[in-house]
Design a protein around this motif. Structure first.
Motif, mmCIF file in Angstrom:
data_model
loop_
_atom_site.group_PDB
_atom_site.id
_atom_site.type_symbol
_atom_site.label_atom_id
_atom_site.label_comp_id
_atom_site.label_asym_id
_atom_site.label_seq_id
_atom_site.Cartn_x
_atom_site.Cartn_y
_atom_site.Cartn_z
ATOM 1 N N ILE A 257 -20.463 -78.091 95.467
ATOM 2 C CA ILE A 257 -20.089 -77.836 93.919
ATOM 3 C C ILE A 257 -21.302 -77.091 93.248
ATOM 4 O O ILE A 257 -22.616 -77.593 93.311
ATOM 5 C CB ILE A 257 -19.764 -79.099 93.362
ATOM 6 C CG1 ILE A 257 -18.716 -79.896 93.741
ATOM 7 C CG2 ILE A 257 -19.822 -78.933 91.762
ATOM 8 C CD1 ILE A 257 -17.330 -79.158 93.538
ATOM 9 N N ARG A 258 -20.980 -76.113 92.426
ATOM 10 C CA ARG A 258 -22.114 -75.133 91.758
ATOM 11 C C ARG A 258 -21.743 -74.973 90.360
ATOM 12 O O ARG A 258 -20.818 -74.385 89.715
ATOM 13 C CB ARG A 258 -22.245 -73.674 92.294
ATOM 14 C CG ARG A 258 -22.350 -73.758 93.924
ATOM 15 C CD ARG A 258 -21.851 -72.436 94.707
ATOM 16 N NE ARG A 258 -22.287 -71.213 94.070
ATOM 17 C CZ ARG A 258 -23.371 -70.706 94.445
ATOM 18 N NH1 ARG A 258 -24.264 -71.007 95.233
ATOM 19 N NH2 ARG A 258 -23.606 -69.380 93.760
ATOM 20 N N PHE A 259 -22.547 -75.917 89.853
ATOM 21 C CA PHE A 259 -22.262 -76.055 88.184
ATOM 22 C C PHE A 259 -23.081 -74.813 87.598
ATOM 23 O O PHE A 259 -24.418 -74.815 87.813
ATOM 24 C CB PHE A 259 -22.812 -77.460 87.809
ATOM 25 C CG PHE A 259 -22.302 -78.568 88.155
ATOM 26 C CD1 PHE A 259 -20.713 -78.703 87.869
ATOM 27 C CD2 PHE A 259 -22.736 -79.504 88.792
ATOM 28 C CE1 PHE A 259 -20.086 -79.818 88.194
ATOM 29 C CE2 PHE A 259 -22.201 -80.652 89.361
ATOM 30 C CZ PHE A 259 -20.753 -80.810 88.936
ATOM 31 N N ILE A 260 -22.325 -74.270 86.893
ATOM 32 C CA ILE A 260 -22.895 -72.865 86.080
ATOM 33 C C ILE A 260 -22.981 -72.949 84.764
ATOM 34 O O ILE A 260 -22.152 -73.281 83.920
ATOM 35 C CB ILE A 260 -21.996 -71.561 86.460
ATOM 36 C CG1 ILE A 260 -21.713 -71.472 87.944
ATOM 37 C CG2 ILE A 260 -22.422 -70.452 85.808
ATOM 38 C CD1 ILE A 260 -20.721 -70.388 88.601
ATOM 39 N N GLU A 261 -24.212 -72.744 84.083
ATOM 40 C CA GLU A 261 -24.370 -72.805 82.633
ATOM 41 C C GLU A 261 -23.448 -71.543 81.987
ATOM 42 O O GLU A 261 -23.545 -70.487 82.373
ATOM 43 C CB GLU A 261 -25.797 -72.313 82.337
ATOM 44 C CG GLU A 261 -26.887 -73.543 82.720
ATOM 45 C CD GLU A 261 -28.318 -73.379 82.431
ATOM 46 O OE1 GLU A 261 -29.087 -74.361 82.268
ATOM 47 O OE2 GLU A 261 -28.733 -72.219 82.147
ATOM 48 N N PHE A 262 -23.063 -71.816 80.823
ATOM 49 C CA PHE A 262 -21.864 -70.951 80.096
ATOM 50 C C PHE A 262 -22.915 -69.974 79.703
ATOM 51 O O PHE A 262 -23.909 -69.983 78.777
ATOM 52 C CB PHE A 262 -21.333 -71.762 78.993
ATOM 53 C CG PHE A 262 -20.399 -71.035 78.323
ATOM 54 C CD1 PHE A 262 -19.658 -70.015 78.768
ATOM 55 C CD2 PHE A 262 -20.302 -71.243 76.723
ATOM 56 C CE1 PHE A 262 -18.709 -69.543 77.802
ATOM 57 C CE2 PHE A 262 -19.514 -70.448 76.026
ATOM 58 C CZ PHE A 262 -18.865 -69.697 76.700
ATOM 59 N N MET A 263 -22.464 -68.606 80.205
ATOM 60 C CA MET A 263 -23.131 -67.404 79.745
ATOM 61 C C MET A 263 -22.513 -66.408 78.723
ATOM 62 O O MET A 263 -21.290 -66.381 78.718
ATOM 63 C CB MET A 263 -23.419 -66.598 80.973
ATOM 64 C CG MET A 263 -24.245 -67.258 82.175
ATOM 65 S SD MET A 263 -24.321 -66.592 83.828
ATOM 66 C CE MET A 263 -22.817 -66.874 84.429
ATOM 67 N N PRO A 264 -23.211 -65.810 77.993
ATOM 68 C CA PRO A 264 -22.409 -65.079 76.953
ATOM 69 C C PRO A 264 -22.152 -63.516 77.475
ATOM 70 O O PRO A 264 -22.966 -62.876 78.069
ATOM 71 C CB PRO A 264 -23.824 -64.676 75.812
ATOM 72 C CG PRO A 264 -24.856 -64.978 76.644
ATOM 73 C CD PRO A 264 -24.748 -65.736 77.680
ATOM 74 N N PHE A 265 -20.702 -63.064 77.112
ATOM 75 C CA PHE A 265 -20.543 -61.672 77.522
ATOM 76 C C PHE A 265 -19.319 -61.455 76.458
ATOM 77 O O PHE A 265 -18.826 -62.280 75.705
ATOM 78 C CB PHE A 265 -19.508 -62.052 78.894
ATOM 79 C CG PHE A 265 -20.473 -61.990 80.220
ATOM 80 C CD1 PHE A 265 -21.079 -61.209 80.531
ATOM 81 C CD2 PHE A 265 -20.461 -63.185 80.554
ATOM 82 C CE1 PHE A 265 -21.881 -61.340 81.793
ATOM 83 C CE2 PHE A 265 -21.444 -63.554 81.606
ATOM 84 C CZ PHE A 265 -22.161 -62.657 82.310
ATOM 85 N N ASP A 266 -19.015 -60.340 76.480
ATOM 86 C CA ASP A 266 -18.409 -59.815 75.451
ATOM 87 C C ASP A 266 -17.141 -60.443 75.477
ATOM 88 O O ASP A 266 -16.209 -60.506 76.358
ATOM 89 C CB ASP A 266 -17.965 -58.255 75.442
ATOM 90 C CG ASP A 266 -19.193 -57.444 74.872
ATOM 91 O OD1 ASP A 266 -20.089 -57.970 74.474
ATOM 92 O OD2 ASP A 266 -19.137 -56.275 74.813
ATOM 93 N N GLY A 267 -16.468 -60.917 74.072
ATOM 94 C CA GLY A 267 -15.248 -61.493 74.030
ATOM 95 C C GLY A 267 -15.193 -62.645 74.382
ATOM 96 O O GLY A 267 -13.889 -63.445 74.195
#
Length: 399
Positions: A257-267
């Motif tokens: 299980i790979r928990f990923i921090e929420f990242m900013p992208f267009d839209g």
């Protein structure tokens, strides 16, 4: 607090930190991981620990880089980083509409004639592999919607020097295609799944299909993929209450299980309030699973990897926002439209499709690739600056 951090960073690393760096350090400082007795897992001043952790990767970019004489100069940047990992987006199309990947009203897709053909993908991939790339990951969009996915896998897997052929997929159409994909040389797999609750899955992806994804995870295990990596983007108020439920999946099965921090992208309407920092996630896990233990990671590893006593699988955290891993970055990206991108969060792109279609020979393409790699920056700009920088939606870049 900022005055203390500024003084510490200046004395330790010899430069004045930017405002965004200080904000990131402060964010990390408040969520120190603790054990089940409520005691800090880190000794000394937590602000100092966080500042040192955040900046350490920028202080000596090439210290931990592997020495590999087989990597051509084309793939070595100005900081000495060797780029041996290429991510190829096969398509911009997808059969889901995940909120963090695609705007609600969709995106304008590149016309088919402007996308790379199979022959073009293979030619460019061969250039990279002959130059020292030993791992390729196929992404999208959703790579399984491409009709020639099996043929592409077969031909890529036969490239001399390629050790690993991976794919990141949402799993919707994977189960029925996976046996053939494995026959064609696919060696590892990441499946995206952000919730274990079908109703929330439909809310997040704007489509149904939770059961199909679970079937794909189980099919991958049955076919011998070990580990089966499950990517989970954690967002506050949406699925942060499921972290430990995901960890439970690793108890009886070889799931990472790979928990990923929420990242900013267009839209994707990124907001720092939705971000759950890595150390807060780890705090949640260690309270329920106190035997959580860090393993020794390779210098180019994107994830911080952990084991839990009695569990077959592993737990990992991808900390792109609060503790970036730019110092060990060995990744490059080829987009579906033929643009070449040296950093996920950087707006710079250079077309390989156009010179390829105008008759450029292999040496000319190598020179274009090498020039782009040499311009790669030491690190990304930090999450607040990234959020203000024009970049493409994730569906265009490739997951």
């Amino acid at each position: 607090m900022r005055r203390h951090l500024t003084k510490l960073i200046r004395s330790s690393f010899g430069f004045k930190p930017s405002k965004s760096l200080l904000v990131n350090c402060e964010m990390g400082a408040y969520c120190a991981s603790r054990n089940t007795n409520g005691q800090s897992l880190f000794f000394g001043n937590m602000n100092e620990y966080t500042a040192r952790t955040y900046v350490r990767s920028c202080s000596s970019l090439s210290e931990d880089q592997p020495k590999d004489n087989s990597v051509s100069d084309m793939l070595v940047d100005s900081f000495g980083r060797l780029h041996t990992y290429l991510r190829i987006s096969l398509t911009e199309r997808c059969n889901l509409r995940c909120q963090y990947c695609m705007p609600e009203d969709g995106v304008e897709l590149t016309p088919r004639p402007q996308l790379l053909t199979k022959a073009e993908i293979l030619r460019v991939a061969n250039l990279f592999v002959s130059g020292g790339v030993n791992k390729i990951r196929l992404t999208g969009g959703e790579p399984t919607v491409r009709k020639d996915i099996e043929d592409i896998c077969l031909e890529l897997s036969n490239l001399k020097g390629l050790r690993t052929l991976s794919m990141t997929t949402n799993g919707i159409a994977l189960a029925r295609k996976l046996p053939k994909l494995k026959e064609c040389g696919l060696t590892s797999l990441n499946i995206s799944l952000d919730t274990l609750i079908p109703a929330k899955f439909e809310l997040m992806t704007r489509r149904r299909g939770h059961e199909k994804v679970m079937d794909s995870i189980n099919a991958a295990i049955d076919l011998g993929f070990n580990p089966v990596k499950v990517n989970c983007v954690i967002m506050r108020g949406f699925n942060d209450d499921e972290i430990c439920d995901f960890v439970e999946l690793t108890r009886e099965k070889p799931i990472n299980i790979r928990f990923i921090e929420f990242m900013p992208f267009d839209g994707n309407v990124w907001n720092v309030k939705k971000l759950v920092p890595y150390m807060e996630m780890m705090d949640t896990v260690v309270k329920r699973f106190p035997s959580l233990k860090r393993v020794q990671d390779h210098s180019t590893e994107t994830a911080k990897n952990f084991t839990i006593d009695g569990h077959q699988g592993r737990v990992s955290f991808i900390t792109s926002m609060t503790e970036h891993f730019c110092a060990g970055c060995n990744r490059l990206r080829l987009l579906a439209d033929g643009n070449f991108k040296v950093c996920l969060f950087g707006p710079s792109e250079v077309s390989l499709r156009d010179p390829l279609r105008h008759g450029a020979d292999d040496q000319e393409l190598r020179e274009i690739i090498g020039a782009a790699v040499k311009k790669k920056k030491a690190s990304h700009a930090g999450m607040f600056d990234i959020a203000k920088t024009a970049n493409r939606p994730m569906i265009h870049i490739g997951g």
